[in-house]
Design an enzyme around this catalytic site. Structure first.
Site, PDB file in Angstrom:
ATOM      1  N   HIS A 146      84.663  61.114  43.200  1.00 14.51           N
ATOM      2  CA  HIS A 146      84.203  62.353  42.560  1.00 14.51           C
ATOM      3  C   HIS A 146      84.586  63.600  43.358  1.00 14.51           C
ATOM      4  O   HIS A 146      83.865  64.010  44.266  1.00 14.51           O
ATOM      5  CB  HIS A 146      82.671  62.257  42.425  1.00 14.51           C
ATOM      6  CG  HIS A 146      82.061  63.297  41.560  1.00 14.51           C
ATOM      7  ND1 HIS A 146      80.898  63.082  40.863  1.00 14.51           N
ATOM      8  CD2 HIS A 146      82.417  64.568  41.278  1.00 14.51           C
ATOM      9  CE1 HIS A 146      80.579  64.168  40.191  1.00 14.51           C
ATOM     10  NE2 HIS A 146      81.488  65.091  40.437  1.00 14.51           N
ATOM     11  N   HIS A 179      86.466  67.723  42.983  1.00 10.84           N
ATOM     12  CA  HIS A 179      86.972  68.824  42.150  1.00 10.84           C
ATOM     13  C   HIS A 179      88.055  69.535  42.946  1.00 10.84           C
ATOM     14  O   HIS A 179      87.754  70.171  43.960  1.00 10.84           O
ATOM     15  CB  HIS A 179      85.847  69.800  41.809  1.00 10.84           C
ATOM     16  CG  HIS A 179      84.750  69.165  41.006  1.00 10.84           C
ATOM     17  ND1 HIS A 179      84.770  69.126  39.633  1.00 10.84           N
ATOM     18  CD2 HIS A 179      83.618  68.522  41.379  1.00 10.84           C
ATOM     19  CE1 HIS A 179      83.692  68.488  39.196  1.00 10.84           C
ATOM     20  NE2 HIS A 179      82.967  68.104  40.242  1.00 10.84           N
ATOM     21  N   ARG A 203      90.308  71.723  41.411  1.00  9.68           N
ATOM     22  CA  ARG A 203      90.503  73.060  40.812  1.00  9.68           C
ATOM     23  C   ARG A 203      91.939  73.369  40.435  1.00  9.68           C
ATOM     24  O   ARG A 203      92.284  74.544  40.286  1.00  9.68           O
ATOM     25  CB  ARG A 203      90.023  74.162  41.776  1.00  9.68           C
ATOM     26  CG  ARG A 203      88.688  73.947  42.449  1.00  9.68           C
ATOM     27  CD  ARG A 203      87.583  73.838  41.462  1.00  9.68           C
ATOM     28  NE  ARG A 203      86.271  73.905  42.105  1.00  9.68           N
ATOM     29  CZ  ARG A 203      85.156  73.503  41.505  1.00  9.68           C
ATOM     30  NH1 ARG A 203      85.188  73.019  40.272  1.00  9.68           N
ATOM     31  NH2 ARG A 203      84.006  73.601  42.124  1.00  9.68           N
ATOM     32  N   ASP A 261      82.593  65.465  33.483  1.00 10.71           N
ATOM     33  CA  ASP A 261      81.842  66.015  34.621  1.00 10.71           C
ATOM     34  C   ASP A 261      81.833  67.534  34.686  1.00 10.71           C
ATOM     35  O   ASP A 261      82.799  68.206  34.395  1.00 10.71           O
ATOM     36  CB  ASP A 261      82.362  65.496  35.957  1.00 10.71           C
ATOM     37  CG  ASP A 261      81.482  65.997  37.097  1.00 10.71           C
ATOM     38  OD1 ASP A 261      80.267  65.750  37.040  1.00 10.71           O
ATOM     39  OD2 ASP A 261      81.973  66.669  37.997  1.00 10.71           O
ATOM     40  N   HIS A 274      78.164  62.449  33.996  1.00  6.11           N
ATOM     41  CA  HIS A 274      77.384  63.493  34.651  1.00  6.11           C
ATOM     42  C   HIS A 274      76.068  63.529  33.879  1.00  6.11           C
ATOM     43  O   HIS A 274      75.995  64.073  32.773  1.00  6.11           O
ATOM     44  CB  HIS A 274      78.140  64.823  34.522  1.00  6.11           C
ATOM     45  CG  HIS A 274      77.376  66.024  34.971  1.00  6.11           C
ATOM     46  ND1 HIS A 274      77.749  66.750  36.068  1.00  6.11           N
ATOM     47  CD2 HIS A 274      76.280  66.626  34.490  1.00  6.11           C
ATOM     48  CE1 HIS A 274      76.904  67.758  36.234  1.00  6.11           C
ATOM     49  NE2 HIS A 274      76.002  67.709  35.274  1.00  6.11           N
ATOM     50  N   HIS A 324      76.466  61.337  40.632  1.00  5.90           N
ATOM     51  CA  HIS A 324      75.508  62.066  41.480  1.00  5.90           C
ATOM     52  C   HIS A 324      74.023  61.901  41.124  1.00  5.90           C
ATOM     53  O   HIS A 324      73.349  62.831  40.708  1.00  5.90           O
ATOM     54  CB  HIS A 324      75.863  63.545  41.660  1.00  5.90           C
ATOM     55  CG  HIS A 324      76.412  64.268  40.463  1.00  5.90           C
ATOM     56  ND1 HIS A 324      75.837  64.220  39.236  1.00  5.90           N
ATOM     57  CD2 HIS A 324      77.473  65.089  40.361  1.00  5.90           C
ATOM     58  CE1 HIS A 324      76.529  64.973  38.420  1.00  5.90           C
ATOM     59  NE2 HIS A 324      77.531  65.513  39.065  1.00  5.90           N
ATOM     60  N   ASP A 374      81.265  64.722  45.351  1.00  7.55           N
ATOM     61  CA  ASP A 374      81.176  65.853  44.421  1.00  7.55           C
ATOM     62  C   ASP A 374      81.722  67.118  45.099  1.00  7.55           C
ATOM     63  O   ASP A 374      81.159  68.207  44.933  1.00  7.55           O
ATOM     64  CB  ASP A 374      79.750  66.069  43.905  1.00  7.55           C
ATOM     65  CG  ASP A 374      79.727  66.981  42.670  1.00  7.55           C
ATOM     66  OD1 ASP A 374      80.799  67.252  42.094  1.00  7.55           O
ATOM     67  OD2 ASP A 374      78.625  67.424  42.287  1.00  7.55           O
ATOM     68  N   HIS A 378      84.173  76.524  46.232  1.00  9.60           N
ATOM     69  CA  HIS A 378      84.091  77.840  45.568  1.00  9.60           C
ATOM     70  C   HIS A 378      84.463  78.911  46.579  1.00  9.60           C
ATOM     71  O   HIS A 378      84.188  78.762  47.775  1.00  9.60           O
ATOM     72  CB  HIS A 378      82.679  78.105  45.047  1.00  9.60           C
ATOM     73  CG  HIS A 378      82.308  77.259  43.866  1.00  9.60           C
ATOM     74  ND1 HIS A 378      82.881  77.442  42.621  1.00  9.60           N
ATOM     75  CD2 HIS A 378      81.445  76.225  43.734  1.00  9.60           C
ATOM     76  CE1 HIS A 378      82.376  76.548  41.775  1.00  9.60           C
ATOM     77  NE2 HIS A 378      81.503  75.788  42.432  1.00  9.60           N
TER      78      HIS A 378
HETATM   79  O1  DOR Z   1      77.533  71.387  41.618  1.00  6.56           O
HETATM   80  C1  DOR Z   1      78.419  71.033  40.871  1.00  6.56           C
HETATM   81  N1  DOR Z   1      79.612  71.625  40.855  1.00  6.56           N
HETATM   82  N2  DOR Z   1      78.165  70.011  40.050  1.00  6.56           N
HETATM   83  C2  DOR Z   1      79.033  69.641  39.095  1.00  6.56           C
HETATM   84  O2  DOR Z   1      78.751  68.708  38.409  1.00  6.56           O
HETATM   85  C3  DOR Z   1      80.284  70.392  38.900  1.00  6.56           C
HETATM   86  C4  DOR Z   1      80.700  71.066  40.136  1.00  6.56           C
HETATM   87  C5  DOR Z   1      81.776  72.091  39.977  1.00  6.56           C
HETATM   88  O3  DOR Z   1      82.741  71.847  39.237  1.00  6.56           O
HETATM   89  O4  DOR Z   1      81.692  73.146  40.646  1.00  6.56           O
HETATM   90 ZN    ZN Z   2      81.127  67.010  39.942  1.00  3.34          ZN
END
Ligand code: DOR
Ligand code: ZN
Length: 357
Positions: free
Chosen positions: A14, A16, A18, A115, A142, A168, A241, A245
């Site tokens: 899991h 991300h 981006r 997700d 999710h 999660h 997860d 950001h």
């Molecule tokens: O906190 C999270 N951020 N939970 C998620 O399920 C998605 C993820 C995101 O893409 O930022």
């Molecule tokens: Zn996630």
């Protein structure tokens, strides 16, 4: 020379990355390097990129991007086009795509997941299950709201025979539901993330948006139930997860700040410190939770030449400024931990080596 311990490289179901869509947060190269630095030789990207991973074209593009950092980067297919909850993705085409995942597991994608969101429409969800079952792919869900959706998913797993993997898990009630479902033989597996057994809902009060994610941190009794679930096998694996950001997305009033924290470069040390040093699990248990079992869930036979060298003896402080991820959004900055990844090898090639300091 310090004593280094060799274990199978970690597998994260899991992450991300981006990419494409949000290069200011992360891209497949920086994400892949962060994974390697965290001891991971294989990761599954979630489909909430822009465009979403919802067609053979977007999947092939994600696969190409994922090859940059030298580790094994797989993708989960979205459930619906653009994750809008209306039109189902062509799962046969996704499963048939020529990807790194296919070469190792026989499947173009590692699973099917919406997700970031839950697919609330039960009729569509049943259609997803029918395809997943026919193709032999896990439905990675999710689950939010958590316990309610898990209840639905257990019923769907029993009814359709589709294999579910709940993403999660964070609540005591969810662990209890999953324990009972597994005892009945339902085809279901699940993951938690290090923050759910290391932190509680007190953390956002101390750290603000760097401790904000979905699902949110919960109470102390939930944290303890997650640890118990890891101990008794109810929870199959630890995933990160990893949700990078940029600082501006977190520098907002708490309610408006983005959800998610980075996790690839802290997962092993936080888990080792909390669970093994904490006296709950053995190192072998943790390796099962981070390597063997997640690999099994996606049908990956981890090659012998995917491994990590760990320094388990020297404590250190987590320094977000030194992450290879573009994300600095961690609630673990400054935490004193054991379990440093010194070298990561993927397919016999060193993809990460810690420089002596
Ligand atoms: O906190 C999270 N951020 N939970 C998620 O399920 C998605 C993820 C995101 O893409 O930022
Ligand atoms: Zn996630």
């Amino acid at each position: 020379m310090k004593n280094l311990v060799r274990v199978p490289a970690f597998v994260d179901l899991h992450v991300h990355f981006r990419d494409p869509g949000f290069p200011e947060k992360e891209d497949a190269f920086s994400g892949g390097r962060a994974a390697a630095a965290g001891g991971f030789a294989a990761v599954c990207m979630m489909p909430n990129t822009r465009p979403a991973i919802d067609s053979p074209e977007t999947l092939t593009d994600a696969d190409r991007r994922g090859r940059a950092a030298g580790i094994r980067v797989f993708a989960a297919s979205a459930m619906t086009r653009a994750q809008e909850g209306d039109a189902l993705v062509d799962f046969d085409a996704m499963d048939g795509a020529d990807t790194a995942c296919r070469a190792l597991t026989g499947h173009g994608v590692c699973g099917i997941s919406e997700d970031g969101k839950t697919l609330a429409n039960d009729t569509l969800m049943e259609a997803v299950c029918a395809s997943a079952r026919r193709l032999g792919l896990p439905v990675m869900d999710h689950a939010e709201p958590e316990t309610e959706t898990i209840r639905r998913d257990i019923a769907l797993a029993k009814k359709t025979g589709a294999r579910f993997h709940i993403q999660h898990v964070s609540l005591a009630g969810s662990v209890a539901l999953l324990r009972a479902a597994k005892a009945e033989g339902a085809p279901i597996t699940c993951e938690t993330a290090p923050h759910y057994f290391a932190l509680t809902n007190e953390e956002p009060l101390r750290q603000g948006a760097n401790a904000k994610m979905n699902p949110p941190l919960a109470a102390e009794r939930d944290r303890l139930a997650i640890i118990e679930g890891l101990r008794d096998g109810t929870i199959d694996c630890i995933a990160t997860d990893h949700a990078p950001h940029e600082p501006a997305a977190k520098a907002l009033p708490f309610a408006e700040a983005a959800n998610g924290i980075v996790g690839l470069e802290t997962a092993f040390a936080v888990s080792y410190t909390m669970l093994v040093k904490g006296g709950y699990l053995s190192l072998a248990d943790l390796v099962r939770l981070m390597s063997t079992r997640p690999a099994e869930i996606i049908g990956l036979a981890p090659p012998d030449d995917d491994y990590v060298l760990l320094d388990l003896e020297t404590p250190y402080g987590i320094d977000a400024a030194a992450f290879l991820s573009k994300g600095r959004n961690t609630p673990f900055g400054g935490m004193r931990v054991y379990g440093r990844v010194m070298k990561t090898v993927c397919a016999g090639r060193a993809v990460y080596e810690r420089r002596p300091c």
